[in-house]
Motif scaffolding. Structure first.
Motif: not given
Length: 135
Positions: A64-91
């Protein structure tokens, strides 16, 4: 107009961290396979041909604590690539990565975008760079 200004046109950029087992493998007790997906929302298509975001990483906090000194973040993805958002339509979605994380509610999501490698392309072919020179 730089990419940060233009991204404000995106009224709903939905980043989904869906906690589910894809059935392809075993998941440790108390953990779920988490797939990180991205899709777009309503957009001024009459002006823009492409919105390419270079996504460096996506992480999430399970506390619940996401402040700078509080919560820790877990890496979900490191795609390291471009994504064309407009190609992601209609589901249509684009999987940025999949990891196994402990069970629990994801309370915050952080996406790191490399603006130097991102751009917007207008219908007339003009490319707006992700970052503008100072001044």
């Amino acid at each position: 107009m730089n990419i940060l200004s233009a991204i404000n046109f995106v009224s709903a950029l939905t980043l989904l961290a869906a906690a589910c087992d894809d059935g392809a493998g075993t998941v440790a007790p108390g953990a779920n396979a988490t797939h990180t997906l991205i899709t777009d929302g309503p957009f001024p298509f009459h002006r823009v041909a492409r919105v390419d975001l270079y996504i460096a990483s996506v992480s999430a906090s399970l506390t619940p604590d996401t402040s700078a000194g509080g919560g820790s973040f877990v890496t979900l993805a490191t795609p390291g690539r471009r994504v064309d958002l407009l190609a992601l339509q209609n589901g249509v979605t684009d999987e940025l990565g999949a990891v196994t994380i402990p069970s629990g509610a994801i309370t915050a999501v952080r996406m790191v975008i490399d603006t130097d490698s991102s751009s917007i392309t207008r219908k007339n072919g003009q490319v707006l760079p992700g970052s503008s020179p100072p001044g």
